[in-house]
Design a protein around this motif. Structure first.
Motif, PDB file in Angstrom:
ATOM      1  N   ASP A   1       0.826  -1.211   0.000  1.00 35.67           N
ATOM      2  CA  ASP A   1       0.000   0.000   0.000  1.00 35.67           C
ATOM      3  C   ASP A   1       0.859   1.259   0.000  1.00 35.67           C
ATOM      4  OD1 ASP A   1      -2.266  -1.581   0.046  1.00 35.67           O
ATOM      5  OD2 ASP A   1      -2.709  -1.239   2.180  1.00 35.67           O
TER       6      ASP A   1
ATOM      7  N   SER B   1       2.339   1.743  -3.488  1.00 29.95           N
ATOM      8  CA  SER B   1       1.301   2.195  -4.424  1.00 29.95           C
ATOM      9  C   SER B   1       0.948   3.657  -4.188  1.00 29.95           C
ATOM     10  CB  SER B   1       0.038   1.335  -4.284  1.00 29.95           C
ATOM     11  OG  SER B   1       0.296   0.018  -4.675  1.00 29.95           O
ATOM     12  N   TYR B   2       0.763   4.018  -2.924  1.00 28.56           N
ATOM     13  CA  TYR B   2       0.424   5.399  -2.598  1.00 28.56           C
ATOM     14  C   TYR B   2       1.565   6.345  -2.981  1.00 28.56           C
ATOM     15  CZ  TYR B   2      -0.641   9.631  -0.025  1.00 28.56           C
ATOM     16  OH  TYR B   2      -0.865  10.934   0.310  1.00 28.56           O
TER      17      TYR B   2
END
Length: 195
Positions: A115, A118-119
């Protein structure tokens, strides 16, 4: 690299004053022919506005949030710094967890890591669009910076500075802590990176 002077690549930094975060980065920038000036992040926007520095190094989202594009004209999107984050657990604490708990924790950390990557990628891409005045610009303010393409010469200059300045200085510091630090690093991480 955010500059208030028109640059077409790292070669154009010669003779310029570049805001850096620490002495290691100042030495690195010196190898490129510029003068590195250590300065806290919060002082950079005003220093760029007043001509105290000609350029500054930070990520595009940080620059956007700090208003750097208000005082600059050009961005060269080349990675010159990196930050490392890690998660650790005391071995005694780990050993008190049962196998199911250990598995759940490992899965959760792996998902968190995915995550974060991706962020970070989405934030980087959005900030670059925002800084260049492009859409969509979801998380920042729109500006109108000129984005300069990173050339092979720029990448070669970074590689040379890493090998000739950054790594030797780091190795000296690391070897002062543990005599085999550099050798171990070169056999492991260095070998993976081809350094």
């Amino acid at each position: 690299m955010f500059c208030n002077k028109e640059i077409s690549g790292l070669e154009d930094l010669r003779g310029l004053r570049v805001r850096v975060g620490d002495q290691s980065a100042a030495n690195f920038i010196g190898q490129l022919g510029a003068t590195g000036i250590s300065m806290p992040f919060g002082d950079v926007q005003q220093a760029l506005s007043r001509g105290v520095v000609d350029c500054g190094i930070t990520g595009p989202a940080s620059a956007n949030a700090g208003g750097w594009p208000e005082a600059t004209t050009t961005v060269l999107p080349i990675a010159l710094q990196l930050a490392i984050n890690g998660y650790a657990i005391n071995l005694d604490t780990w050993n008190r967890l049962d196998e199911t708990q250990q598995s759940q924790l490992e899965t959760a950390i792996a998902e968190l890591s995915d995550d974060i990557w991706s962020y970070s990628e989405a934030l980087y891409e959005d900030a670059m669009r925002c800084n260049a005045g492009e859409s969509p610009c979801e998380f920042g303010n729109q500006y109108a910076l000129t984005e300069v393409a990173v050339s092979d010469a720029d990448l070669a200059a970074v590689t040379a500075a890493v090998e000739e300045v950054s790594l030797p200085l780091w190795a000296t510091q690391c070897n002062n802590v543990a005599a085999d630090c550099e050798a171990t690093w070169r056999e492991t991480v260095g070998a993976q990176l081809g350094l």
